[in-house]
Design a protein around this motif. Structure first.
Motif, PDB file in Angstrom:
ATOM      1  N   ALA A   1       0.914  -1.306  -0.009  1.00  0.00           N
ATOM      2  CA  ALA A   1      -0.124   0.187  -0.078  1.00  0.00           C
ATOM      3  C   ALA A   1       0.689   0.922   0.149  1.00  0.00           C
ATOM      4  O   ALA A   1       1.330   1.170   0.863  1.00  0.00           O
ATOM      5  CB  ALA A   1      -0.778   0.404   0.516  1.00  0.00           C
ATOM      6  N   GLY A   2       0.592   2.381  -0.917  1.00  0.00           N
ATOM      7  CA  GLY A   2       1.560   2.660  -0.911  1.00  0.00           C
ATOM      8  C   GLY A   2       3.125   3.493  -1.573  1.00  0.00           C
ATOM      9  O   GLY A   2       3.547   4.317  -1.407  1.00  0.00           O
ATOM     10  N   ALA A   3       3.224   1.997  -2.066  1.00  0.00           N
ATOM     11  CA  ALA A   3       4.607   2.154  -2.060  1.00  0.00           C
ATOM     12  C   ALA A   3       4.874   3.048  -3.233  1.00  0.00           C
ATOM     13  O   ALA A   3       6.667   2.943  -3.613  1.00  0.00           O
ATOM     14  CB  ALA A   3       4.746   1.187  -2.879  1.00  0.00           C
ATOM     15  N   ALA A   4       4.004   3.377  -4.660  1.00  0.00           N
ATOM     16  CA  ALA A   4       4.214   4.143  -5.051  1.00  0.00           C
ATOM     17  C   ALA A   4       5.437   5.485  -4.627  1.00  0.00           C
ATOM     18  O   ALA A   4       5.964   6.688  -5.525  1.00  0.00           O
ATOM     19  CB  ALA A   4       3.201   4.920  -5.914  1.00  0.00           C
ATOM     20  N   LYS A   5       5.023   6.209  -3.226  1.00  0.00           N
ATOM     21  CA  LYS A   5       5.308   6.731  -3.050  1.00  0.00           C
ATOM     22  C   LYS A   5       7.428   6.809  -2.575  1.00  0.00           C
ATOM     23  O   LYS A   5       7.353   8.070  -2.745  1.00  0.00           O
ATOM     24  CB  LYS A   5       5.016   7.329  -1.798  1.00  0.00           C
ATOM     25  CG  LYS A   5       5.087   8.749  -1.272  1.00  0.00           C
ATOM     26  CD  LYS A   5       3.844   9.414   0.130  1.00  0.00           C
ATOM     27  CE  LYS A   5       4.497  11.018   0.086  1.00  0.00           C
ATOM     28  NZ  LYS A   5       3.145  11.047   1.505  1.00  0.00           N
ATOM     29  N   ARG A   6       7.654   5.773  -2.106  1.00  0.00           N
ATOM     30  CA  ARG A   6       8.728   5.751  -1.750  1.00  0.00           C
ATOM     31  C   ARG A   6       9.704   5.064  -3.024  1.00  0.00           C
ATOM     32  O   ARG A   6      10.647   5.362  -2.916  1.00  0.00           O
ATOM     33  CB  ARG A   6       8.854   5.118  -0.723  1.00  0.00           C
ATOM     34  CG  ARG A   6       8.889   5.714   0.340  1.00  0.00           C
ATOM     35  CD  ARG A   6       9.423   4.818   2.220  1.00  0.00           C
ATOM     36  NE  ARG A   6      10.832   5.207   1.224  1.00  0.00           N
ATOM     37  CZ  ARG A   6      12.015   4.532   2.376  1.00  0.00           C
ATOM     38  NH1 ARG A   6      11.438   3.344   2.888  1.00  0.00           N
ATOM     39  NH2 ARG A   6      13.032   4.149   2.532  1.00  0.00           N
ATOM     40  N   TYR A   7       8.562   3.915  -3.551  1.00  0.00           N
ATOM     41  CA  TYR A   7       9.625   3.299  -4.745  1.00  0.00           C
ATOM     42  C   TYR A   7       8.828   4.031  -5.698  1.00  0.00           C
ATOM     43  O   TYR A   7       7.691   2.723  -6.838  1.00  0.00           O
ATOM     44  CB  TYR A   7       9.702   1.746  -4.532  1.00  0.00           C
ATOM     45  CG  TYR A   7      10.181   1.168  -3.276  1.00  0.00           C
ATOM     46  CD1 TYR A   7      11.528   1.698  -2.898  1.00  0.00           C
ATOM     47  CD2 TYR A   7       8.924   0.842  -2.348  1.00  0.00           C
ATOM     48  CE1 TYR A   7      11.647   1.028  -1.579  1.00  0.00           C
ATOM     49  CE2 TYR A   7       9.531   0.958  -0.422  1.00  0.00           C
ATOM     50  CZ  TYR A   7      11.317   0.991  -0.552  1.00  0.00           C
ATOM     51  OH  TYR A   7      10.952   0.603   1.066  1.00  0.00           O
ATOM     52  N   PRO A   8       9.006   5.232  -6.678  1.00  0.00           N
ATOM     53  CA  PRO A   8       7.929   5.334  -7.938  1.00  0.00           C
ATOM     54  C   PRO A   8       8.505   4.586  -8.831  1.00  0.00           C
ATOM     55  O   PRO A   8       7.832   3.930  -9.877  1.00  0.00           O
ATOM     56  CB  PRO A   8       8.185   6.553  -8.082  1.00  0.00           C
ATOM     57  CG  PRO A   8       9.763   7.307  -7.597  1.00  0.00           C
ATOM     58  CD  PRO A   8       9.198   6.478  -6.411  1.00  0.00           C
ATOM     59  N   TRP A   9       9.686   4.218  -9.259  1.00  0.00           N
ATOM     60  CA  TRP A   9      10.314   3.096 -10.052  1.00  0.00           C
ATOM     61  C   TRP A   9       9.785   1.439 -10.324  1.00  0.00           C
ATOM     62  O   TRP A   9       8.355   0.838 -11.016  1.00  0.00           O
ATOM     63  CB  TRP A   9      11.452   3.381 -10.622  1.00  0.00           C
ATOM     64  CG  TRP A   9      11.776   4.498 -11.302  1.00  0.00           C
ATOM     65  CD1 TRP A   9      12.616   5.466 -10.503  1.00  0.00           C
ATOM     66  CD2 TRP A   9      11.593   5.035 -12.081  1.00  0.00           C
ATOM     67  NE1 TRP A   9      13.080   6.298 -11.524  1.00  0.00           N
ATOM     68  CE2 TRP A   9      12.783   6.384 -12.609  1.00  0.00           C
ATOM     69  CE3 TRP A   9      10.759   4.520 -13.553  1.00  0.00           C
ATOM     70  CZ2 TRP A   9      12.324   6.937 -13.375  1.00  0.00           C
ATOM     71  CZ3 TRP A   9      11.316   5.333 -14.916  1.00  0.00           C
ATOM     72  CH2 TRP A   9      11.815   6.511 -14.919  1.00  0.00           C
ATOM     73  N   ALA A  10       9.706   1.390  -9.232  1.00  0.00           N
ATOM     74  CA  ALA A  10       9.080  -0.193  -8.606  1.00  0.00           C
ATOM     75  C   ALA A  10       7.353  -0.274  -9.153  1.00  0.00           C
ATOM     76  O   ALA A  10       7.376  -1.317  -9.377  1.00  0.00           O
ATOM     77  CB  ALA A  10      10.051  -0.575  -7.508  1.00  0.00           C
ATOM     78  N   ALA A  11       6.688   0.811  -8.632  1.00  0.00           N
ATOM     79  CA  ALA A  11       5.614   1.039  -8.330  1.00  0.00           C
ATOM     80  C   ALA A  11       4.755   0.919 -10.241  1.00  0.00           C
ATOM     81  O   ALA A  11       4.472   0.271 -10.621  1.00  0.00           O
ATOM     82  CB  ALA A  11       5.212   2.130  -7.823  1.00  0.00           C
ATOM     83  N   LEU A  12       5.386   1.541 -10.531  1.00  0.00           N
ATOM     84  CA  LEU A  12       5.220   2.384 -11.793  1.00  0.00           C
ATOM     85  C   LEU A  12       5.618   0.955 -13.011  1.00  0.00           C
ATOM     86  O   LEU A  12       4.753   0.277 -13.729  1.00  0.00           O
ATOM     87  CB  LEU A  12       6.213   3.628 -12.470  1.00  0.00           C
ATOM     88  CG  LEU A  12       6.010   3.854 -13.971  1.00  0.00           C
ATOM     89  CD1 LEU A  12       4.299   4.483 -13.867  1.00  0.00           C
ATOM     90  CD2 LEU A  12       6.769   4.439 -14.058  1.00  0.00           C
TER      91      LEU A  12
END
Lengths: 200, 496, 103, 582
Positions: B367-378
């Motif tokens: 949950a909310g990983a995009a904030k800290r790990y934008p590249w992995a999330a994307l």
């Protein structure tokens, strides 16, 4: 003296095959029914021995030898080794798959397989003239090469899986072994003590 | 004996594998040495691959006789080699950090290298029994990799299930080989095709091939090892298993079946039926999973289903487009699923493994990983959406090609299958989309906040693979050089 | 049906396969599972040799059979290694207790 | 030149999306600036494209093997869609400068909005069915991602996924249709299909016609696949204005209009389109009448208005449908953006909590009334001309019962719009005092759209002329704007409908004396409020799937022996099949 004519010889041959193959299947069934793993492994060796005789009769002498040495010999030794390490805990509990279901499916597919495969065409007698050595080492040399890769990765896998375990879990094994020894010692004491008290 | 250039793609990984193992033993930091050597080996293999691909394009299929065993380098071999090398290289780059704290890294890289070599060999052989031995060697190399965390009960459990089921399957293949030899007396695939006549025993052999190789290909209901193995293996290996190992099984199955193509017209419909079954069961099983890697594992079933539909069409209609579509999807699936597993693996690494924790990665953890790990999330989102078949991503285009083949048959049943496949594609959104939504929540979960930094080296493969997926999605003919020869090779194998 | 030795061998193959699979279905001990796999392999080897006799390619099938025996011994060894490691780490060989991965 | 413009129209927003993403959320001001400047540029390029309309592809990219040639054909139908997408899009982006101020994930927001704008333009201009499907799916994806933009809200997530799945389900019709066309015509080109449509086997054509209709119904939120649109109101309001009012939902209408010449002669097809349109127009209006949520009421009104466009296509009035599409895009975007100004200002979406905003938000009130005029269809707003044109065509070419139904819809529209305006802007204030009367950039885009409401109908002549020139299959006749206006004003249909409108407003004014009837209608209202049972159907399907999946999960026992049973079981099953089959 009456000579055995060809027909009778054929019948006898068939009978011998029947007995050997039947015994092999029986041995396999015993292997799966055996309560102890050790016995199961020995019945498996029995299958190997019987089959290697069949191979010999079928003209596959080299395979017979290898089956006897590897299948009956080496593999059995390995099994005995593995059983001695892992322990021969008899799991006599109920099978997870209901046995009638297992029976039914196995018999059903076996019968269907018989229907599809048997009877076979009459055997051909044209056995190619080259020797097994030539076939094994030259014609099918690539199999051998891949086999080397396979053995290499098998050994690496074996080493990898059995590499020294980390401490905490091994500890339990150590404890278990220690407890086992303790118990054995106690048993021994119980049996030995009366002897000391004996009048002799 | 001079080897043709393509043989080096097989030989190089196989001879460098022990080298990696021994070099890995030198010095203290075994993993680093082994990884670097593996990278070098990959570089060399890539060079050979490029030469071989050019050779194939200019001079056509090249054959090699080793004793009586014939090998050939055709489109299918090229495809398999390409997927194996692409995925393998990324996985090796990725694994450097992922496994940094583990023991036995030199074995990992050595086995990975051997597995790649063996798989490429599997793609090149034209001999029924030789195919089996390559296949078995592939299985043996993968056992250790699956159970790499040999101290974890779950990992061992997955490993033994994988081993027993694979081994049971491979004996069925042996029975089938026996039947084929008994009926035709030949082992060369082309020879078998020419001599095989329709007979019950050969049909039984075909079915045994389907079941035997089908265990590895994860046909439902032979798939039960797959979710365990894929979820328990190190993420790089999950990517390999899902992206190439099951596909190698599929190619082995296709090669064997194509030799029996003259026996009956049943194989096409059979493959398609398995395709439908795989899609339905895979989707329903993936739906409602709480673990990311397990969900991805089940989604592999679905994608094997799509490939089977394309290839089934190729089998029943002698249709090159279906074969191309199936292989195109195979390549894309390697990229997409590889990316998905690696991206999920990178999150698993930062959130759990780098802390010495081997818990499974749950949906909620992200949950909310995009904030800290934008590249992995994307990249994870791109992989998931591509798997779901949304344009402009690769998964859409290969599904489209399979569908084109299906509708081109003008056969009502097959058109219905296509519509059904499309329906399944829509259904798959019900488990891909929520993950994307979870990743992009505004409030990061406690686990995400406490996660470690993601090393740049780990991001690199993710970004490259994502770019590949987008590029293929926008320019689908980019991969024609790969899929066209593969399609024609399959049809040639069918005698068409 | 013509009861020739080769047909009996084929029946033997099917019987051994059936026994092996029945064992795989019912046994709960991992080492025994590996033993059952060995029975399957032996069935396959018998099948290959019989096929060689049928088609007159005995040398080829013998060569194959040797490869199979060696390859599957390796598989059995790894299976045993798994069993030992599982006994060490999990403390059991029971397949029922090795079913934490489900659903 | 045309090729460059096409590339700019589609490519500029996409490049903008990438730039905004790369700018990073740390620099929100730059993000706002980049997004608005690039979207304005894209809007201009789309408008300029109007001068370059053509019925021939201006750009062809061969994709090899089975993917055909990607062509871009800027004909009037397509360019109209592109212009609406880019112009309303840039206004929505400008509106967002104030609306989205302070949001943490601005990059994702703008990137998705601009990705959508480009895709929507592409959907219109593409001349290849594969390319069209490609853009069609991208718009669906963007819609999903924007509806569930606030991923922390489970309602938004559910709504997004629902929208995606329903539109995708319909999309299967288009997918299979495109594949079938390719297989029978040998090309994905729309023009090739329209030329050869008659040569296709009859049953194939029927399949195509209804497959495309299904896709259009899902995309345009027509009954019975409309349930996603009201839920989609969880999206940020500029997105609702752009995607769920002005552009994406029009794609369905566009699709039926585009392929009208091919399917015209399929028996039952035009009637189906007409009936779907009529039912949606009526049910949408009824639901708008009972909705308490301002945005949901507007969403239902969108369903209703799209119903008018479907009806127009059903009676063969392609031009009228596109004309109304244009008008509706402008005035509904205006209304939604007004809602977007009102809702944050008062802090609620519930109309019952509003009231009396006429005095506190005079600017927004004024523009909302302008939009309402158009929605109701009063002169001289654009909605008046386009809706009257549809009704007139309906009277002339359609069956009488359908015309009466649509007329009833006109009355209902007047009724629910009066209710809406009254509840929001008149009466007593029920909630907090609004904190603003539209911020600067909000006012900019609201003003632009208000001007549009009074002026876009002047484009009717140009539009009909362009359509006549560039649509060889649709048989649209060019007609001058004033000629058309005169015709509309003099037509008896107009006077009938104005009477009905007055009647509708009258009912609202006399609602107190008519309270008895209202009570009588209460049970009906409840049923309508629950989405007419379609919602239950959706739930039923979802629950069934969940149960099935849960049951199947049990088969993965994790026990090795059962796993082996899978192998043996399949083996015996296949042998048994072979045994039976052979």
């Amino acid at each position: 003296m009456p000579t055995i004519d060809t027909l009778e010889w054929a019948m006898l041959e068939t009978l011998i095959y029947g007995i050997l193959v039947g015994a092999a299947i029986f041995s396999a069934i015993q292997s799966l029914r055996a309560d102890s793993l050790l016995r199961s492994a020995i019945w498996l060796a029995g299958v190997s021995v019987l089959l290697s005789i069949v191979f010999y009769l079928l003209g596959a002498y080299q395979v017979a030898v290898i089956e006897l040495s590897v299948g009956a010999g080496l593999v059995t030794v390995l099994f005995v080794f593995a059983i001695s390490v892992a322990g021969d805990e008899g799991i006599g509990e109920r099978s997870l798959v209901p046995k009638p279901l297992a029976w039914g499916l196995v018999i059903f597919s076996g019968l269907l397989l018989i229907y599809f495969i048997l009877p076979i065409k009459a055997p051909l007698s044209t056995i190619s003239k080259t020797s097994l050595t030539a076939v094994f080492w030259e014609d099918r040399g690539l199999d051998l090469l891949v086999q080397i890769v396979l053995i290499y990765s098998g050994v690496l896998g074996l080493v990898g899986i059995l590499a020294e375990a980390k401490a905490p879990l091994q500890q339990s094994m150590v404890d278990e072994v220690a407890a086992e020894r303790e118990r054995a010692l106690q048993e021994m004491e119980q049996t030995v003590v009366p002897e000391v008290d004996s009048p002799i | 004996m001079t080897l043709p250039v393509w043989a080096w793609i097989i030989v190089l990984p196989l001879i460098t594998s022990p080298l990696i193992y021994f070099i890995g033993h030198l010095g203290k930091s075994r993993g680093v040495f082994a990884q670097r050597t593996a990278l070098l080996a990959f570089a060399a293999t890539w060079a050979a691959f490029v030469l071989a691909a050019q050779d194939l394009q200019h001079n056509g299929i090249s054959k090699l006789m080793v004793g009586s065993i014939s090998l050939k380098f055709d489109g299918l071999s090229l495809l398999l080699a390409m997927i194996a090398l692409v995925l393998g290289s990324f996985v090796v780059i990725f694994s450097g950090h992922y496994l940094a704290d583990e023991e036995g890294q030199e074995k990992y890289y050595a086995m990975l290298m051997a597995m790649i070599g063996v798989m490429i060999g599997l793609g090149c052989t034209n001999d029924l029994f030789n195919l089996w031995i390559w296949f078995e060697a592939m299985a043996v190399t993968s056992y250790l990799l699956v159970a790499f965390y040999k101290d974890l009960p779950t990992s061992l459990e997955a490993g033994i299930k994988y081993l027993v089921q694979s081994a049971a399957g491979s004996t069925l293949v042996l029975l089938a080989i026996g039947l084929v030899v008994a009926e035709t007396g030949a082992l060369n695939l082309d020879e078998i095709r020419q001599t095989a006549e329709s007979s019950p025993a050969l049909m039984a052999a075909g079915i045994l091939f389907v079941i035997g190789y089908g265990v590895k290909t994860a046909l439902v209901p032979l798939h039960t090892w797959l979710p365990d193995a894929h979820s328990q293996a190190p993420s790089g290996i999950s990517a390999m298993l899902s992206g190439i190992v099951i596909e190698a099984g599929l190619i082995a199955m296709l090669r064997s079946l194509s030799a029996l193509s003259g026996v009956t017209t049943l194989w096409g419909p059979l493959l398609m039926s398995f395709g439908i079954l795989n899609m339905v069961v895979g989707n329903l099983m993936a739906f409602g999973q709480a673990q990311v890697k397990r969900m991805l594992a089940y989604s592999s079933l679905v994608h094997v289903g799509y490939m089977l539909i394309g290839l089934g069409i190729a089998f029943s209609m002698r249709d090159v487009i279906g074969a191309q579509g199936g292989f195109f999807h195979m390549f894309n699936h390697g990229l997409m699923k590889g990316l998905a597993f690696l991206a999920a693996g990178s999150m698993l690494y930062t959130l759990h493994i780098s802390k010495g924790d081997h818990r499974p990665l749950l949906f909620d953890d992200l949950a909310g990983a995009a904030k800290r790990y934008p590249w992995a999330a994307l990249t994870l989102s791109i992989a998931l959406l591509s798997l779901a078949g949304l344009p402009p991503l690769a998964g859409f285009m290969s599904k489209w090609q399979i569908f084109v083949a299906g509708v081109d048959t003008h056969n009502g049943w097959i058109i219905a299958v296509v519509a059904f496949a499309a329906l399944n594609s829509v259904f798959s959104l019900t488990y891909y989309a929520p993950l994307v939504n979870t990743v992009y929540r505004c409030e990061p979960s406690a686990i995400v906040l406490s996660g470690k930094r993601l090393p740049v080296v780990m991001k690199l493969p993710l970004v490259l693979m994502a770019l590949g997926i987008i590029a293929i999605g926008i320019w689908p003919s980019l991969m024609n050089w790969l899929t066209e020869p593969a399609g024609t090779a399959l049809l040639a194998g069918l005698g068409g | 049906m013509n009861i020739s030795p080769l047909n009996i061998c084929l029946l033997g193959v099917i019987g051994l396969v059936a026994a092996g699979f029945y064992g795989l279905l019912t046994t709960r001990n991992l080492i025994k599972v590996v033993i059952m796999l060995q029975i399957l392999v032996k069935a396959a080897v018998l099948g290959l040799i019989t096929a060689g006799n049928i088609s007159g390619q005995l040398y080829v099938t013998q060569s194959m059979a040797i490869t199979v025996i060696v390859a599957d011994t390796i598989v059995a060894v790894i299976g045993m290694a798994f069993a030992i490691q599982i006994r060490r780490q999990v403390g059991t060989l029971d397949t029922n207790e090795l079913s934490s991965l489900r659903g | 030149m045309a090729a460059i413009l096409v590339l700019l129209t589609i490519g500029l927003p996409w490049i903008g999306a990438l730039l905004v993403l790369l700018t990073g959320n740390e620099r929100p001001k730059l993000q706002h600036a980049v997004a608005s400047i690039i979207s304005v540029a894209a809007g201009i390029s789309a408008v300029v494209l109007l001068w370059f309309t053509s019925d021939q592809p201006v750009l062809s990219i061969p994709m090899g093997s089975v993917f055909g040639v990607f062509t871009f054909v800027p004909d009037a139908l397509g360019v109209l869609l592109a212009v609406i997408a880019n112009v309303v899009g840039c206004l929505a982006v400008i509106f967002s400068i104030d609306y989205m101020k302070g949001n943490e994930q601005l990059g994702r927001y703008y990137a998705l909005v601009m990705f959508f704008i480009g895709a929507m333009a592409g959907l219109g201009i593409s001349g290849s069915l594969l390319l069209m499907f490609f853009f069609w799916e991208i718009t669906a994806f963007c819609s999903y991602a924007l509806i569930s933009f606030d991923n922390d809200d489970p309602k938004a997530v559910a709504a997004g996924i629902k929208a995606l799945i329903i539109t995708q389900l319909g999309g299967i019709g288009l997918l299979v249709g495109a594949l079938i066309i390719n297989s029978y015509v040998g090309s994905y080109q729309i023009s090739a299909f329209l030329t050869k449509a008659e040569t296709l086997p009859f049953n194939v054509l029927v399949l195509l016609a209804f497959g495309f209709l299904a896709a259009a119904i899902a995309k345009s939120a027509q009954v019975p696949l409309h349930t996603w649109l009201p839920d989609a109101m969880e999206a940020p309001t500029p997105v609702s204005a752009l995607i769920h009012a002005a552009t994406m939902v029009n794609a369905g209408v566009y699709l039926v209009a585009r392929f009208f010449p091919a399917f015209e002669d399929v028996p039952g097809w035009t009637t189906s389109v007409l009936v779907v349109g009529m039912i949606s127009a009526l049910l949408g209006a009824l639901m708008a009448l009972v909705a308490a949520d301002l945005k949901r009421a507007l969403a239902y009104s969108t369903i209703s208005q799209l119903g008018y466009m479907f009806f127009a296509v059903g009676v063969g009035a392609v031009f009228a449908s596109q004309f109304h599409l244009l008008s509706h895009a402008i005035f509904k975007a205006l209304l939604f953006l007004c809602a977007g100004a009102v809702i944050p200002a008062v802090g609620t979406r519930d109309m019952r909590q509003m009231g009396g905003l006429r005095k506190t938000m005079p600017f927004v009130f004024t523009v909302f009334v302008i939009g309402s005029l158009a929605l109701v269809g009063l002169p001289i707003a654009n909605g008046f001309f386009s809706k009257e044109l549809i009704l007139e065509e309906g009277l002339m070419h359609g069956p009488m019962w359908a015309y009466i139904g649509m007329l009833l819809g006109v009355g209902l529209t007047a009724l629910y719009v009066s209710r809406m305006v009254f509840m929001v802007f008149y009466g007593e204030s029920h909630g907090e005092k609004p904190i603003h009367d539209g911020l600067f950039w909000m006012r900019v885009s609201l003003t632009a759209l208000s001007i549009g409401v009074f002026t876009t109908w002047l484009l009717a002549g140009v539009l009909s002329d362009l359509m006549a020139q560039t649509l060889p299959f649709h048989g649209v006749h060019a007609i001058g704007t004033f000629e058309l206006a005169k015709e509309i004003i003099l037509a008896p249909a107009t006077w009938i409908s104005i009477a009905v409108i007055v009647l509708g407003i009258g009912i609202w004014i006399l609602r107190e004396p008519l309270a008895g009837i209202k009570n009588l209608l209460r049970p009906v209202a409840r049923i309508i409020e629950n989405g007419l049972g379609f919602e239950q159907l959706n739930q039923g399907i979802i629950n069934g799937t969940k149960n099935l999946s849960a049951a199947l999960h049990l088969t993965q026992t994790g026990q090795l022996n059962w796993n082996i049973l899978g192998i043996v079981g399949m083996l015996s099953a296949l042998f048994a099949l072979l045994f039976i089959g052979v």
